[in-house]
Motif scaffolding. Sequence first.
Motif, PDB file in Angstrom:
ATOM      1  N   GLN A  25       0.815  -1.212   0.000  1.00  0.00           N
ATOM      2  CA  GLN A  25       0.000   0.000   0.000  1.00  0.00           C
ATOM      3  C   GLN A  25       0.855   1.270   0.000  1.00  0.00           C
ATOM      4  OE1 GLN A  25      -3.380  -0.250   2.434  1.00  0.00           O
ATOM      5  NE2 GLN A  25      -4.118   1.777   2.003  1.00  0.00           N
ATOM      6  N   ARG A  26       1.989   1.222   0.683  1.00  0.00           N
ATOM      7  CA  ARG A  26       2.855   2.405   0.720  1.00  0.00           C
ATOM      8  C   ARG A  26       3.407   2.729  -0.666  1.00  0.00           C
ATOM      9  NH1 ARG A  26       6.532   2.245   6.257  1.00  0.00           N
ATOM     10  NH2 ARG A  26       4.804   2.276   7.741  1.00  0.00           N
ATOM     11  N   HIS A  27       3.731   1.694  -1.437  1.00  0.00           N
ATOM     12  CA  HIS A  27       4.218   1.921  -2.797  1.00  0.00           C
ATOM     13  C   HIS A  27       3.138   2.608  -3.644  1.00  0.00           C
ATOM     14  CE1 HIS A  27       6.916  -1.644  -1.749  1.00  0.00           C
ATOM     15  NE2 HIS A  27       7.756  -0.656  -1.988  1.00  0.00           N
ATOM     16  N   TYR A  28       1.907   2.144  -3.487  1.00  0.00           N
ATOM     17  CA  TYR A  28       0.805   2.741  -4.248  1.00  0.00           C
ATOM     18  C   TYR A  28       0.595   4.203  -3.836  1.00  0.00           C
ATOM     19  CZ  TYR A  28      -0.799  -1.488  -6.634  1.00  0.00           C
ATOM     20  OH  TYR A  28      -0.899  -2.583  -7.476  1.00  0.00           O
ATOM     21  N   THR A  29       0.692   4.465  -2.531  1.00  0.00           N
ATOM     22  CA  THR A  29       0.528   5.838  -2.058  1.00  0.00           C
ATOM     23  C   THR A  29       1.624   6.738  -2.608  1.00  0.00           C
ATOM     24  OG1 THR A  29      -0.557   5.095  -0.021  1.00  0.00           O
ATOM     25  CG2 THR A  29       0.400   7.301  -0.002  1.00  0.00           C
ATOM     26  N   CYS A  30       2.852   6.238  -2.674  1.00  0.00           N
ATOM     27  CA  CYS A  30       3.961   7.019  -3.254  1.00  0.00           C
ATOM     28  C   CYS A  30       3.694   7.322  -4.725  1.00  0.00           C
ATOM     29  CB  CYS A  30       5.280   6.267  -3.105  1.00  0.00           C
ATOM     30  SG  CYS A  30       5.935   6.250  -1.422  1.00  0.00           S
ATOM     31  N   MET A  31       3.151   6.346  -5.436  1.00  0.00           N
ATOM     32  CA  MET A  31       2.855   6.551  -6.855  1.00  0.00           C
ATOM     33  C   MET A  31       1.758   7.597  -7.033  1.00  0.00           C
ATOM     34  SD  MET A  31       3.978   5.510  -9.724  1.00  0.00           S
ATOM     35  CE  MET A  31       3.513   6.208 -11.313  1.00  0.00           C
ATOM     36  N   ILE A  32       0.767   7.551  -6.159  1.00  0.00           N
ATOM     37  CA  ILE A  32      -0.306   8.553  -6.206  1.00  0.00           C
ATOM     38  C   ILE A  32       0.262   9.938  -5.926  1.00  0.00           C
ATOM     39  CG2 ILE A  32      -2.409   9.326  -5.005  1.00  0.00           C
ATOM     40  CD1 ILE A  32      -2.908   6.195  -4.600  1.00  0.00           C
ATOM     41  N   ASP A  33       1.186  10.008  -4.982  1.00  0.00           N
ATOM     42  CA  ASP A  33       1.834  11.284  -4.663  1.00  0.00           C
ATOM     43  C   ASP A  33       2.622  11.806  -5.866  1.00  0.00           C
ATOM     44  OD1 ASP A  33       2.541  13.350  -2.754  1.00  0.00           O
ATOM     45  OD2 ASP A  33       4.547  12.489  -2.743  1.00  0.00           O
ATOM     46  N   LEU A  34       3.351  10.924  -6.538  1.00  0.00           N
ATOM     47  CA  LEU A  34       4.124  11.309  -7.723  1.00  0.00           C
ATOM     48  C   LEU A  34       3.215  11.843  -8.823  1.00  0.00           C
ATOM     49  CD1 LEU A  34       6.653   8.338  -7.960  1.00  0.00           C
ATOM     50  CD2 LEU A  34       7.285  10.747  -7.808  1.00  0.00           C
ATOM     51  N   LEU A  35       2.147  11.109  -9.107  1.00  0.00           N
ATOM     52  CA  LEU A  35       1.213  11.550 -10.151  1.00  0.00           C
ATOM     53  C   LEU A  35       0.575  12.885  -9.782  1.00  0.00           C
ATOM     54  CD1 LEU A  35      -0.541   8.128 -10.880  1.00  0.00           C
ATOM     55  CD2 LEU A  35       0.928   9.383 -12.472  1.00  0.00           C
ATOM     56  N   GLY A  36       0.174  13.005  -8.515  1.00  0.00           N
ATOM     57  CA  GLY A  36      -0.480  14.229  -8.071  1.00  0.00           C
ATOM     58  C   GLY A  36       0.431  15.430  -8.149  1.00  0.00           C
ATOM     59  N   ARG A  37       1.665  15.300  -7.696  1.00  0.00           N
ATOM     60  CA  ARG A  37       2.607  16.412  -7.737  1.00  0.00           C
ATOM     61  C   ARG A  37       2.919  16.815  -9.175  1.00  0.00           C
ATOM     62  NH1 ARG A  37       5.674  17.577  -3.069  1.00  0.00           N
ATOM     63  NH2 ARG A  37       5.058  16.345  -1.267  1.00  0.00           N
ATOM     64  N   ALA A  38       2.872  15.845 -10.089  1.00  0.00           N
ATOM     65  CA  ALA A  38       3.131  16.134 -11.505  1.00  0.00           C
ATOM     66  C   ALA A  38       1.918  16.756 -12.192  1.00  0.00           C
ATOM     67  CB  ALA A  38       3.539  14.852 -12.225  1.00  0.00           C
ATOM     68  N   GLY A  39       0.821  16.938 -11.443  1.00  0.00           N
ATOM     69  CA  GLY A  39      -0.363  17.575 -12.001  1.00  0.00           C
ATOM     70  C   GLY A  39      -1.329  16.626 -12.677  1.00  0.00           C
ATOM     71  N   GLN A  40      -1.053  15.324 -12.618  1.00  0.00           N
ATOM     72  CA  GLN A  40      -1.930  14.336 -13.249  1.00  0.00           C
ATOM     73  C   GLN A  40      -2.964  13.864 -12.220  1.00  0.00           C
ATOM     74  OE1 GLN A  40       0.273  11.353 -15.534  1.00  0.00           O
ATOM     75  NE2 GLN A  40       2.054  12.719 -15.572  1.00  0.00           N
ATOM     76  N   LEU A  41      -3.840  14.778 -11.833  1.00  0.00           N
ATOM     77  CA  LEU A  41      -4.772  14.510 -10.737  1.00  0.00           C
ATOM     78  C   LEU A  41      -5.817  13.468 -11.101  1.00  0.00           C
ATOM     79  CD1 LEU A  41      -5.300  18.132  -9.357  1.00  0.00           C
ATOM     80  CD2 LEU A  41      -3.759  16.363  -8.515  1.00  0.00           C
ATOM     81  N   ASP A  42      -6.299  13.492 -12.340  1.00  0.00           N
ATOM     82  CA  ASP A  42      -7.294  12.501 -12.755  1.00  0.00           C
ATOM     83  C   ASP A  42      -6.694  11.104 -12.729  1.00  0.00           C
ATOM     84  OD1 ASP A  42      -9.235  14.420 -13.123  1.00  0.00           O
ATOM     85  OD2 ASP A  42      -8.848  14.666 -15.269  1.00  0.00           O
ATOM     86  N   GLU A  43      -5.460  10.995 -13.216  1.00  0.00           N
ATOM     87  CA  GLU A  43      -4.801   9.685 -13.211  1.00  0.00           C
ATOM     88  C   GLU A  43      -4.525   9.229 -11.781  1.00  0.00           C
ATOM     89  OE1 GLU A  43      -0.940   7.445 -15.237  1.00  0.00           O
ATOM     90  OE2 GLU A  43      -1.507   9.466 -15.874  1.00  0.00           O
ATOM     91  N   ALA A  44      -4.172  10.176 -10.920  1.00  0.00           N
ATOM     92  CA  ALA A  44      -3.929   9.832  -9.515  1.00  0.00           C
ATOM     93  C   ALA A  44      -5.211   9.324  -8.859  1.00  0.00           C
ATOM     94  CB  ALA A  44      -3.392  11.051  -8.771  1.00  0.00           C
TER      95      ALA A  44
END
Length: 264
Positions: A11-30
């Motif tokens: 779950q932590r890996h998935y949360t990190c990936m969501i954080d990466l996508l979100g910070r990159a501005g890809q909010l829909d994908e996150a």
Amino acid sequence: MYTDYSITANQRHYTCMIDLLGRAGQLDEALNFVKNMPFEPDAATWGALLGASRIHGNAELGEKAAKIIFEMEPDNSGMYILLSNLYAASERWDDVRMMRLKMRHTGVKKVPGYSWVEVQNKIHTFSAGDSCHPDKDRIYAFLEEMDLRMKQDGYVSSTKLVLHDVDEEEKVHMLKYHSEKLAVAFAVLTIPPGIPIRVMKNLRVCQDCHNAIKHISKLVGRLIILRDSNRFHHFKGGSCSCGDYWNGNHLLLRNSPMYATGKF
């Protein structure tokens, strides 16, 4: 991860990936990542989405994430602050006041920020706008001088981070004397050149202070190590080892000049 290293993502890996996508501005994908992950999203997962919403000013998504977090962790003060920051950045001052009232009524308290530095076996602690330290006059004079030199070096105050409905000049003044800036200033004045400066902070360093300390490290030619609640930041020559990633600027870590050297 699994194909090359036989590591099953948790779950932590998935949360990190969501954080990466979100910070990159890809909010829909996150958000889609949250919906389709093979785990039930926890408060940290939604918190990553709320943090990304604050960075990119998406109040609708931020409110959705915050509502779920408050149901899971009603006493999580950090999430109240994040949502309040999001409202403030959008100049929704009525909603900011509403959040403060809600925190007061539910008994949730914001942890006050402070920074400290050890000089000659003595701990010196600072809070924002501190006027109690015996060297306050020297510290404030140094920061005034640094402010002029930093502006010449390209520094611009991040006034959007000030969560108060005041004019621009007052916002600049409020940012100038955050606790970590006071601690760094005192350390520069008292710790001999050539010795690394080590400052600690109980909360996460704010984006404006992070930017300012980068400039200070360059202008005074010092290595400044700041340990906040998330990680160590090594400031040297105008750069930070985190590549600005941990302070809301969605730069990838590999863009940091220190990345190639491995000096984190």
